[in-house]
Write a protein that holds these residues in place. Structure first.
Motif, PDB file in Angstrom:
ATOM      1  N   GLN A   1       0.823  -1.206   0.000  1.00  0.00           N
ATOM      2  CA  GLN A   1       0.000   0.000   0.000  1.00  0.00           C
ATOM      3  C   GLN A   1       0.858   1.258   0.000  1.00  0.00           C
ATOM      4  OE1 GLN A   1      -2.544  -0.680   3.439  1.00  0.00           O
ATOM      5  NE2 GLN A   1      -4.213  -1.366   2.137  1.00  0.00           N
ATOM      6  N   TYR A   2       1.977   1.206   0.702  1.00  0.00           N
ATOM      7  CA  TYR A   2       2.874   2.359   0.711  1.00  0.00           C
ATOM      8  C   TYR A   2       3.459   2.590  -0.683  1.00  0.00           C
ATOM      9  CZ  TYR A   2       7.056   5.121   1.637  1.00  0.00           C
ATOM     10  OH  TYR A   2       8.030   6.083   1.598  1.00  0.00           O
ATOM     11  N   GLN A   3       3.920   1.530  -1.339  1.00  0.00           N
ATOM     12  CA  GLN A   3       4.451   1.676  -2.690  1.00  0.00           C
ATOM     13  C   GLN A   3       3.363   2.132  -3.656  1.00  0.00           C
ATOM     14  OE1 GLN A   3       7.574   1.622  -3.378  1.00  0.00           O
ATOM     15  NE2 GLN A   3       8.219   0.911  -1.346  1.00  0.00           N
ATOM     16  N   GLN A   4       2.135   1.696  -3.415  1.00  0.00           N
ATOM     17  CA  GLN A   4       1.019   2.148  -4.239  1.00  0.00           C
ATOM     18  C   GLN A   4       0.817   3.659  -4.084  1.00  0.00           C
ATOM     19  OE1 GLN A   4      -2.625   0.084  -3.413  1.00  0.00           O
ATOM     20  NE2 GLN A   4      -3.870   1.484  -4.606  1.00  0.00           N
ATOM     21  N   ALA A   5       0.916   4.159  -2.857  1.00  0.00           N
ATOM     22  CA  ALA A   5       0.777   5.600  -2.643  1.00  0.00           C
ATOM     23  C   ALA A   5       1.940   6.369  -3.273  1.00  0.00           C
ATOM     24  CB  ALA A   5       0.698   5.888  -1.144  1.00  0.00           C
ATOM     25  N   MET A   6       3.141   5.798  -3.218  1.00  0.00           N
ATOM     26  CA  MET A   6       4.302   6.463  -3.805  1.00  0.00           C
ATOM     27  C   MET A   6       4.207   6.551  -5.330  1.00  0.00           C
ATOM     28  SD  MET A   6       6.374   7.496  -1.472  1.00  0.00           S
ATOM     29  CE  MET A   6       7.881   7.734  -2.410  1.00  0.00           C
ATOM     30  N   SER A   7       3.413   5.690  -5.952  1.00  0.00           N
ATOM     31  CA  SER A   7       3.291   5.717  -7.413  1.00  0.00           C
ATOM     32  C   SER A   7       2.686   7.017  -7.917  1.00  0.00           C
ATOM     33  CB  SER A   7       2.431   4.536  -7.883  1.00  0.00           C
ATOM     34  OG  SER A   7       1.078   4.686  -7.434  1.00  0.00           O
ATOM     35  N   ALA A   8       2.013   7.770  -7.040  1.00  0.00           N
ATOM     36  CA  ALA A   8       1.404   9.038  -7.467  1.00  0.00           C
ATOM     37  C   ALA A   8       2.459  10.081  -7.812  1.00  0.00           C
ATOM     38  CB  ALA A   8       0.485   9.565  -6.375  1.00  0.00           C
ATOM     39  N   TYR A   9       3.691   9.920  -7.325  1.00  0.00           N
ATOM     40  CA  TYR A   9       4.754  10.866  -7.636  1.00  0.00           C
ATOM     41  C   TYR A   9       5.349  10.633  -9.034  1.00  0.00           C
ATOM     42  CZ  TYR A   9       4.807  12.376  -2.751  1.00  0.00           C
ATOM     43  OH  TYR A   9       4.459  12.887  -1.524  1.00  0.00           O
ATOM     44  N   TRP A  10       5.008   9.537  -9.658  1.00  0.00           N
ATOM     45  CA  TRP A  10       5.547   9.212 -10.976  1.00  0.00           C
ATOM     46  C   TRP A  10       4.525   9.545 -12.055  1.00  0.00           C
ATOM     47  CZ3 TRP A  10      10.484   7.256 -11.715  1.00  0.00           C
ATOM     48  CH2 TRP A  10      11.155   6.861 -10.553  1.00  0.00           C
ATOM     49  N   PRO A  11       5.007   9.887 -13.263  1.00  0.00           N
ATOM     50  CA  PRO A  11       4.043  10.091 -14.357  1.00  0.00           C
ATOM     51  C   PRO A  11       3.367   8.781 -14.734  1.00  0.00           C
ATOM     52  CG  PRO A  11       6.294  10.153 -15.195  1.00  0.00           C
ATOM     53  CD  PRO A  11       6.403  10.129 -13.701  1.00  0.00           C
ATOM     54  N   HIS A  12       2.120   8.874 -15.142  1.00  0.00           N
ATOM     55  CA  HIS A  12       1.370   7.696 -15.555  1.00  0.00           C
ATOM     56  C   HIS A  12       1.286   7.694 -17.078  1.00  0.00           C
ATOM     57  CE1 HIS A  12      -0.854   6.909 -11.507  1.00  0.00           C
ATOM     58  NE2 HIS A  12       0.441   7.112 -11.348  1.00  0.00           N
ATOM     59  N   VAL A  13       1.739   6.631 -17.669  1.00  0.00           N
ATOM     60  CA  VAL A  13       1.757   6.484 -19.128  1.00  0.00           C
ATOM     61  C   VAL A  13       0.845   5.329 -19.496  1.00  0.00           C
ATOM     62  CG1 VAL A  13       3.177   6.101 -21.172  1.00  0.00           C
ATOM     63  CG2 VAL A  13       4.115   7.369 -19.223  1.00  0.00           C
ATOM     64  N   THR A  14      -0.077   5.594 -20.419  1.00  0.00           N
ATOM     65  CA  THR A  14      -1.002   4.554 -20.873  1.00  0.00           C
ATOM     66  C   THR A  14      -0.939   4.456 -22.392  1.00  0.00           C
ATOM     67  OG1 THR A  14      -2.856   6.122 -21.006  1.00  0.00           O
ATOM     68  CG2 THR A  14      -2.555   4.928 -18.924  1.00  0.00           C
ATOM     69  N   ALA A  15      -1.129   3.266 -22.887  1.00  0.00           N
ATOM     70  CA  ALA A  15      -1.177   3.013 -24.330  1.00  0.00           C
ATOM     71  C   ALA A  15      -2.571   2.532 -24.692  1.00  0.00           C
ATOM     72  CB  ALA A  15      -0.125   1.982 -24.727  1.00  0.00           C
ATOM     73  N   ASN A  16      -3.158   3.138 -25.711  1.00  0.00           N
ATOM     74  CA  ASN A  16      -4.498   2.769 -26.160  1.00  0.00           C
ATOM     75  C   ASN A  16      -4.448   2.401 -27.642  1.00  0.00           C
ATOM     76  OD1 ASN A  16      -5.647   3.471 -23.631  1.00  0.00           O
ATOM     77  ND2 ASN A  16      -5.645   5.625 -24.229  1.00  0.00           N
TER      78      ASN A  16
END
Length: 504
Positions: free
Chosen positions: A85-100
């Motif tokens: 859960q902590y690592q999940q919260a830390m993921s908000a500091y990284w850009p999110h890249v999605t491919a569609n």
């Protein structure tokens, strides 16, 4: 607890020593009843485990329990969940890249149809040029000034279309929400780690409790066995004196010794049962199997007895897992308030994307210029009015923090009272050990003197029996006091969250 019924010949009630016999029997019954209750202090528990283990000391038992007990595996899983859960919260500091990617087939070509008229804009320069051409120019100018009919049907793209894109979002400002969520997850991880430490302390406390219980049971078994051997010798001596025609030893004395020996033999059987029961309880506390063979080899341990109650309470404030978990929960509630306040601020983020379109039609919307491209931009979202949702979230978070602060006060007071109770119990047990050991010395000396005097027919049988019982009672009191001292120390260490010798 069960007591063996005493069967006494009715003729003894008419003996001149019958009152003394009844008094002695009542004394014996009271003593053995107390000894029964001491032996039956070990609960019957189910267990799980490994292979036969023999001659284990306390440290080895604790080591095995920390490896095998299932509750520790549960706590470890909770720590792993909190870390995730902590690592999940830390993921908000990284850009999110999605491919569609999307492929579609339409039932017809997509066309653009336009019908109607259009009006050309007027131009003074153009009219001046046309007027120089004379009547022809003037006529042409009038014709251009009229509405022009339009009837268009343009194909945009084919029915088969493949669209692919890569999108990127990165938060720039969230009003402190991301940081608050990260702090809550971090405190949740700390709470899980303290819970794991609490589970470990509970396992150690239980192992010590049942280990000392086995030691106590074995001591009581040995005491019952020694007492039985002494009563057998007394019975043989009484029988020899009675049959030799002694004037002081009567049949009632002989029967009295036989009753006492039989009762002691029964007590020994109960002691053996209590020992087996205590070993089974220890096996369960160690996480071993119910059919596991287990034996211990007790070591003489010198106990350090704390003398400062205030230091114990202060240490508990730093190391007790329950108090630490509540402190982390209060810190997490502060981050919860920050998260709630973030609803008053706008959320700003960076957005970017790159796309490509695959279509067999080379014109229309899918021409060479439109097939590939990219976009970048800044997005903003601000809740100007949410029906007082954010306000109520802030109020709820503040109330939760207030609740936890009040719980901390109650827990601090309750913990201090529990530590004081164990501290008083420890000191009481220590004083009882000294008094009981002194009493045991006197009782042993009294028993020896009465035995020698009995051989010379200077004392009565009941006096010798009473001296034997008193010595056994005094020695059992010593064992019980030591057992209480060990329980008090282990309970105090659990509450403080640290080993007592480390507080020196």
């Amino acid at each position: 607890m069960s007591i063996i019924p005493l069967k006494i010949h009715t003729g003894l009630l008419h003996d001149e020593n019958a009152p003394l016999l009844r008094d002695n029997l009542m004394l014996s019954v009271r003593f053995y009843s107390l000894l029964f209750s001491a032996l039956l202090t070990f609960p019957a528990l189910a267990a799980e485990g490994l292979a036969p283990l023999h001659n284990l000391n306390l440290a080895a038992c604790i080591e095995l329990a920390l490896k095998n007990h299932a509750s520790l595996a549960v706590s470890d899983a909770m720590v792993e969940m909190a870390e995730a859960q902590y690592q999940q919260a830390m993921s908000a500091y990284w850009p999110h890249v999605t491919a569609n990617s999307q492929a579609q087939h339409l039932n017809h070509d997509v066309n653009f149809t336009m019908q109607g008229t259009t009006q050309l804009p007027t131009s003074n320069a153009l009219n001046a040029q046309l007027s120089q051409l004379g009547q022809t120019g003037i006529a042409l100018g009038k014709a251009l000034a009229q509405p022009i009919p339009i009837n268009m049907n343009v194909k945009l793209f084919d029915r088969d279309l493949l669209m692919s894109s890569v999108n990127l979002t990165y938060p720039i400002f969230t009003g402190g929400k991301i940081t608050a969520l990260k702090n809550q997850a971090e405190k949740g991880k700390s709470v899980a780690q303290e819970n794991r430490r609490k589970t470990e302390l509970e396992v150690i406390r239980d192992v010590k409790k049942y280990y000392y219980g086995v030691v106590f049971a074995q001591q009581m078994e040995q005491l019952a066995n020694d007492t039985l051997e002494r009563f057998k010798l007394l019975e043989e001596l009484t029988e020899r004196l009675f049959k030799s025609g002694s004037m002081k030893v009567k049949k009632t004395d002989y029967l009295r010794t036989k009753v006492t020996t039989s009762l002691t033999r029964s007590i020994l059987l109960e002691a053996q049962y209590a020992r087996d029961l205590a070993l089974q309880a220890l096996s369960n506390a160690m996480g071993l199997n119910w059919d596991n063979s287990l034996s211990i080899n007790p070591e003489n341990q010198a106990h350090y007895l704390p003398t400062e109650l205030a230091r114990l309470v202060e240490t508990a404030q730093q190391f007790n897992p329950d108090l630490q978990q509540l402190k982390f929960a209060i810190e997490a509630s502060e981050s919860k308030i920050t998260e709630a306040y973030s609803g008053y601020y706008p959320a700003i983020g960076f957005q970017g994307s790159a796309y490509t379109v695959q279509n067999s039609y080379q014109s229309g919307l899918t021409n060479a210029n439109n097939r590939d491209g990219w976009t970048v931009g800044i997005g903003l979202q601000w809740n100007l009015f949410d029906g007082f949702e954010t306000t109520n979230k802030v109020s709820y978070a503040n109330a939760m923090k207030k609740q936890l602060l009040n719980q901390q006060i109650l827990l601090d007071q309750g913990m201090a009272l529990q530590i004081k109770q164990q501290f008083l119990r420890l000191n009481s047990a220590d004083q009882q050990i000294k008094s009981n050991e002194e009493a045991t010395g006197f009782a042993t000396e009294n028993r020896i003197l009465n035995t020698h005097a009995y051989q010379e027919e200077l004392v009565e049988t009941k006096d010798v029996i009473e001296s034997q019982i008193v010595e056994t009672f005094a020695q059992s009191a010593v064992y019980r006091s030591r057992y209480e001292l060990n329980l008090a120390i282990s309970g105090l260490e659990y509450l403080v969250g640290s080993n007592i010798p480390e507080l020196k």
